[in-house]
Enzyme design. Sequence first.
Site, mmCIF file in Angstrom:
data_model
loop_
_atom_site.group_PDB
_atom_site.id
_atom_site.type_symbol
_atom_site.label_atom_id
_atom_site.label_comp_id
_atom_site.label_asym_id
_atom_site.label_seq_id
_atom_site.Cartn_x
_atom_site.Cartn_y
_atom_site.Cartn_z
ATOM 1 N N HIS A 1 10.275 -12.240 -37.222
ATOM 2 C CA HIS A 1 10.712 -13.143 -36.151
ATOM 3 C C HIS A 1 9.791 -14.358 -36.051
ATOM 4 C CE1 HIS A 1 12.448 -14.108 -32.149
ATOM 5 N NE2 HIS A 1 11.231 -14.598 -31.924
ATOM 6 N N GLU A 2 8.492 -14.097 -35.983
ATOM 7 C CA GLU A 2 7.533 -15.202 -35.872
ATOM 8 C C GLU A 2 7.492 -16.037 -37.141
ATOM 9 O OE1 GLU A 2 6.190 -16.038 -33.094
ATOM 10 O OE2 GLU A 2 6.984 -14.273 -32.070
ATOM 11 N N HIS B 1 10.006 -18.851 -36.897
ATOM 12 C CA HIS B 1 9.493 -20.011 -36.158
ATOM 13 C C HIS B 1 8.506 -20.802 -37.021
ATOM 14 C CE1 HIS B 1 11.440 -18.650 -32.590
ATOM 15 N NE2 HIS B 1 10.626 -17.634 -32.356
#
Length: 366
Positions: free
Chosen positions: A20-21, A24
């Site tokens: 997920h990170e 980003h």
Amino acid sequence: MSVFSILFGIFLFSLLIFIHELGHFLAAKTFGVQVNEFSMFMGPVLWKKQKGETLYSLRLIPIGGFCEMEGENGDSLSPRSFTAAAWWKRLVILVAGPFMNLLAGLVLFLCFFAPQERFIVPVVDHVERNSAIAAFGKNEEGIKKGDRILEVDGEKIYMYTDFELVLMAKADEQNNPQNRHDLVLLRDGQRIELKDFAMQKRNFQEEDGSSTLRYGFNFGSVERTLPNLLKQTWNAAMSNIRMVRISLQMLLTGKAGLKDMSGPVGIVQMMTETSAKSSSLYYAFLNMLSFGGLISVNLGIMNLLPIPALDGGRSVGVVLTAAIEGVTRKKINPKYEGYIHGAGMIALFALMGLIMFKDIFVIIKG
């Protein structure tokens, strides 16, 4: 197997947070936004390394992680800060995290289904002749062999497991003690609609003299081919996305509460229980992949909710700010949006802490 389950559960959950990170991080780097720190986990730093402008770190508490971008809360004048980027770039950066989780969920489901030689699908393979739901001859008011169940009470049936889950949810939701439902079938290329159709389990006699409670028909299976594998993978993801929606509806209507919610501790515990019920280490591994796919899809959808501090809430803020600035021709100070998401973050951490203590208490009590 228990130690393996716990360690693998922690690893898999941590991997999903990392993915997920990473979404980003990659999107920010692509658009030239300065990333100050990219961290796995939270709490005190165990390991760190500075590479260029970014500090890469590993922290103590195996919960979450973060990608800290310059001026993310509107407190920077740098031309490469997050708030200085065009609104659509900020939007892409925010949704990149949930997108990566949804993609990871598809990959995990694909890995789960790939070793299987056949897939059970919601296509009727056999109907009991003495079943009240059977349709024979020219009678269309019933279920026949070869029917593909498309919908139950307006809900699409993606996987064979959806059928009973939707029936149970709708019966409870509609206070339907007679278990009467609207079904849509695909029969010989034609859509067949069964209105107010009784779907109730009853006892059927077995050859050995025993009886089992069932609906009176069985689902069939298809062989593993590449198209079937991809379709099964996609349907599994769609089924789990629908489960998230139903769960949220239950929370909003009060049918589910805090006791039904789980955080990282509870999720790892559920992974462990799922693995422990498996007949071998191999099947434990496969079941963990399936559970990981479910969690990954959940993370992706939940993060897209329009709640302050979550990616969805921040995305709504970016779009609204861009729209207001486009109309008024005035720049809105990004610190005000930062205050809103900061308050949301505090509330979110408080809720996560409460859920974590609840999960720990349940484990100790159990």
